[in-house]
Design an enzyme around this catalytic site. Structure first.
Site, PDB file in Angstrom:
ATOM      1  N   CYS A  87      -4.720  -4.821  50.739  1.00  0.00           N
ATOM      2  CA  CYS A  87      -4.642  -3.606  49.932  1.00  0.00           C
ATOM      3  C   CYS A  87      -5.456  -2.473  50.583  1.00  0.00           C
ATOM      4  O   CYS A  87      -5.034  -1.923  51.591  1.00  0.00           O
ATOM      5  CB  CYS A  87      -5.095  -3.893  48.507  1.00  0.00           C
ATOM      6  N   HIS A 178      -2.592  -8.745  46.930  1.00  0.00           N
ATOM      7  CA  HIS A 178      -3.852  -9.475  46.825  1.00  0.00           C
ATOM      8  C   HIS A 178      -3.593 -10.979  46.789  1.00  0.00           C
ATOM      9  O   HIS A 178      -3.502 -11.576  45.715  1.00  0.00           O
ATOM     10  CB  HIS A 178      -4.602  -9.065  45.547  1.00  0.00           C
ATOM     11  N   GLU A 180      -5.612 -13.307  47.307  1.00  0.00           N
ATOM     12  CA  GLU A 180      -6.786 -13.999  46.756  1.00  0.00           C
ATOM     13  C   GLU A 180      -6.742 -14.099  45.237  1.00  0.00           C
ATOM     14  O   GLU A 180      -7.541 -14.851  44.648  1.00  0.00           O
ATOM     15  CB  GLU A 180      -8.071 -13.290  47.204  1.00  0.00           C
TER      16      GLU A 180
END
Length: 222
Positions: A87, A178, A180
């Site tokens: 990002c 994202h 994660e």
């Protein structure tokens, strides 16, 4: 810049830790057996075998990197070590940034549009095709940028809505989403593979590696 030692056991992955979701990246990497270091100084970076630039606010992160002298050090680091931006981190890696224009590290030949999907994607979970797995990849977009174009040699590893969402050239990896924040660790596993390959290449070009190669070649000739 001092070189970290070759990987023995777990790789040590630095995560820029000034804002954003660096803790979430660390949690994923720990679950995959890697060590992490929160990077805020040049000394922190020098301990690492790879680096992650997480989400957050790219202008704030860029200002910090410039003020601390980390920007130039990361450029040197990326010449030999893998770097992954997600990002805002992808914005920092881009050679060209629009909407509005801003400086960047310029490590990846791509043009990126800040907040490209619009603010309506405040928290959007989507799925897109990728080269890393046969099933659609889960992607979490939060005020995400759009990769408008990529230069020669930049491989598109995943797409969303007809635009690249995960790209790579050499040891530089960038995602507009994202990874994660999902339960799908495919992207981080891919990054760990880049680290392993980079470490093997570093060993092969080290004095010890060259010496071992000569001995092996000599034995083979006999």
């Amino acid at each position: 810049m001092a070189e970290p030692s070759s990987i023995v056991g777990k790789p040590n992955i630095g995560i820029l830790a000034i804002q954003g979701d660096f803790a979430a990246h660390a949690a994923v990497l720990h679950s995959l057996g890697a060590q992490t270091t929160e990077v805020r100084t040049i000394a922190d970076l020098q301990q690492c075998h790879a680096l992650i630039l997480p989400g957050g606010e790219s202008t704030t992160q860029l200002q910090f990197l410039q003020e601390e002298g980390l920007g130039e050090e990361i450029k040197k680091f990326a010449a030999k070590r893998p770097v992954f931006g997600t990002c805002a981190g992808a914005i920092l890696l881009a050679a060209r940034v629009n909407n509005p224009a801003q400086d960047s590290l310029g490590l990846l030949d791509m043009t990126i549009l800040r907040n490209g999907y619009g603010r309506q994607l405040a928290s959007e979970v989507s799925f897109g095709n990728s080269k890393l797995k046969s099933q659609p990849m889960e992607m979490v977009f939060i005020r995400a940028p759009i990769i408008e174009s990529v230069g020669p040699g930049v491989e598109v590893l995943a797409e969303f809505a007809g635009k690249p969402s995960l790209v790579q050239k050499g040891n530089i990896l960038a995602a507009t989403f994202h990874p994660e924040l999902t339960t799908d660790f495919t992207v981080h596993q891919h990054f760990l593979g880049l680290i392993k390959n980079a470490s093997a290449l570093t060993r092969a070009h080290s004095p010890e590696g060259k010496s071992a190669g000569k001995k092996s070649h000599s034995t083979y000739k006999k």
